[in-house]
Scaffold this motif. Structure first.
Motif, PDB file in Angstrom:
ATOM      1  N   PRO A   9       0.810  -1.222   0.000  1.00  0.00           N
ATOM      2  CA  PRO A   9       0.000   0.000   0.000  1.00  0.00           C
ATOM      3  C   PRO A   9       0.834   1.259   0.000  1.00  0.00           C
ATOM      4  N   VAL A 165      -6.473  -6.671   1.303  1.00  0.00           N
ATOM      5  CA  VAL A 165      -7.772  -6.221   1.841  1.00  0.00           C
ATOM      6  C   VAL A 165      -8.264  -4.917   1.203  1.00  0.00           C
ATOM      7  N   TRP A 166      -7.354  -4.147   0.595  1.00  0.00           N
ATOM      8  CA  TRP A 166      -7.779  -2.902  -0.057  1.00  0.00           C
ATOM      9  C   TRP A 166      -8.107  -3.105  -1.536  1.00  0.00           C
ATOM     10  N   SER A 173     -14.140  -3.153   1.051  1.00  0.00           N
ATOM     11  CA  SER A 173     -12.756  -3.048   0.560  1.00  0.00           C
ATOM     12  C   SER A 173     -12.572  -1.730  -0.206  1.00  0.00           C
ATOM     13  N   LEU A 176     -12.341   1.019   2.267  1.00  0.00           N
ATOM     14  CA  LEU A 176     -11.023   1.014   2.905  1.00  0.00           C
ATOM     15  C   LEU A 176      -9.994   1.650   1.976  1.00  0.00           C
ATOM     16  N   ARG A 177     -10.044   1.264   0.702  1.00  0.00           N
ATOM     17  CA  ARG A 177      -9.072   1.810  -0.257  1.00  0.00           C
ATOM     18  C   ARG A 177      -9.197   3.333  -0.349  1.00  0.00           C
ATOM     19  N   LEU A 180      -7.648   4.932   2.619  1.00  0.00           N
ATOM     20  CA  LEU A 180      -6.176   4.861   2.566  1.00  0.00           C
ATOM     21  C   LEU A 180      -5.624   5.865   1.552  1.00  0.00           C
ATOM     22  N   THR A 233      -4.806  -6.977   9.779  1.00  0.00           N
ATOM     23  CA  THR A 233      -4.302  -7.462   8.482  1.00  0.00           C
ATOM     24  C   THR A 233      -3.731  -6.298   7.671  1.00  0.00           C
ATOM     25  N   LEU A 234      -4.444  -5.175   7.688  1.00  0.00           N
ATOM     26  CA  LEU A 234      -3.949  -3.993   6.971  1.00  0.00           C
ATOM     27  C   LEU A 234      -2.597  -3.544   7.531  1.00  0.00           C
ATOM     28  N   TYR A 235      -2.486  -3.449   8.827  1.00  0.00           N
ATOM     29  CA  TYR A 235      -1.223  -2.983   9.435  1.00  0.00           C
ATOM     30  C   TYR A 235      -0.067  -3.922   9.094  1.00  0.00           C
TER      31      TYR A 235
END
Ligand code: SAM
Length: 282
Positions: A9, A165-166, A173, A176-177, A180, A233-235
């Motif tokens: 990311p 996940v993004w 999802s 989330l994207r 971000l 999961t993102l982190y």
């Protein structure tokens, strides 16, 4: 923050999975279902010589999501990774799980030819697995180096363990994207080696290195992530220098949670997980 949009990311030129990122990885990254291990055993006849068994290399092993279940199917698994904290987590997970036939080696894809002098026999490897990690490596050189190390009928499996996940085709999802992208101030397009064009490049590279019967096996299943699992999961995928520090993380988390729709079920956000194994045999 450095950038290259095909990696992660926040896309550093050199991956940094140190410290807390490794801890998030160990706790939250999804593992591999038994069907994936069964497919590896079938494809490379890992069960052909009971009592003898194969040596498996898990390159870019991270915290051992794949190496640990693979250990039950082979004589020895070598987990190799350039990030000491990832290896520390893997070793400690192996201890907790009672896995005694795994060893952990600090190194990158460039160090693979050095295994020739370390391992017994002419073609010591039954299988090399590379899970969600080839996008950090140089596939042509790597496969060329693995070819003479791999026994006849053994091979390489390049595994994509579902979409990031993004990057999934769901409302949560996409939300989330968008959050971000707002935070990092640029488009988030990283697919981490899961998109079709990348997989086709890897297939061509395997063939060019002398691997035969190059094919894709797909295993799918349904899962769900609670909001905490989603953030964890993102982190685990944000390089350490870009992960908001402990003091800023609650505000970061609150912004992401506010941007997400409510989870549709008590189990959380639904995921259709597509695990792809690109395999080639010697
Ligand atoms: C996304 S994690 C994948 C971990 C695990 N294989 C899995 O399937 O969950 C990518 C791993 O590749 C490792 N890595 C990065 N560059 C590498 C390289 N050049 N050679 C070997 N491993 C590398 C990272 O340290 C990290 O642990």
């Amino acid at each position: 923050m450095t950038s290259s949009s095909t990696t992660s990311p926040t896309s550093p030129a050199v991956p940094d999975f140190s410290g807390e990122v490794a801890a998030y990885y160990a706790e939250y990254r999804r593992g591999y279902p038994p069907a994936v291990l069964d497919a590896l055993v079938r494809t490379f006849a890992l069960d052909a010589h009971p009592g003898v068994g194969d040596v498996a290399l898990d390159l870019g092993c991270g915290t051992g999501q794949l190496a640990l279940p693979l250990a039950a199917r082979v004589r020895t698994v070598i987990g190799m990774d350039p990030e000491p904290e990832m290896l520390r987590q893997a070793r400690s997970a192996a201890g907790r799980a009672g896995v005694r036939n795994a060893l952990w080696l600090l190194g990158t894809d460039a160090d693979v030819p050095g295994l020739a002098g370390l391992l017994p026999g002419d073609r010591p490897l039954g299988v090399t697995v590379i899970g969600n990690a080839l996008h950090w490596m140089r596939p042509d050189e790597l496969f060329g180096g693995l070819s003479p190390l791999t026994r006849p009928g053994g091979g390489v499996a390049v595994i994509a363990n579902g979409a990031p996940v993004w990057a999934q085709d769901t409302d949560w999802s996409q939300a989330l994207r968008a959050a971000l992208e707002e935070h990092f101030g640029r488009p988030i397009t990283a697919s981490c080696g899961t998109d079709t064009a990348e997989r086709e490049r890897y297939a061509a590279s395997l063939t060019a290195a002398g691997f035969a019967d190059v094919r894709e096996t797909v295993i799918t299943y349904e899962d769900a992530l609670t909001p905490d699992q989603l953030l964890g999961t993102l982190y685990s995928a944000i390089p350490a220098p870009s992960l908001p520090g402990p003091a800023d993380r609650p505000a970061f988390a609150a912004r992401l949670r506010a941007a997400l729709p409510a989870p549709p079920t008590a189990a959380g956000y639904p995921e259709h997980v597509r695990v792809s194994l690109l395999t080639g045999r010697r």
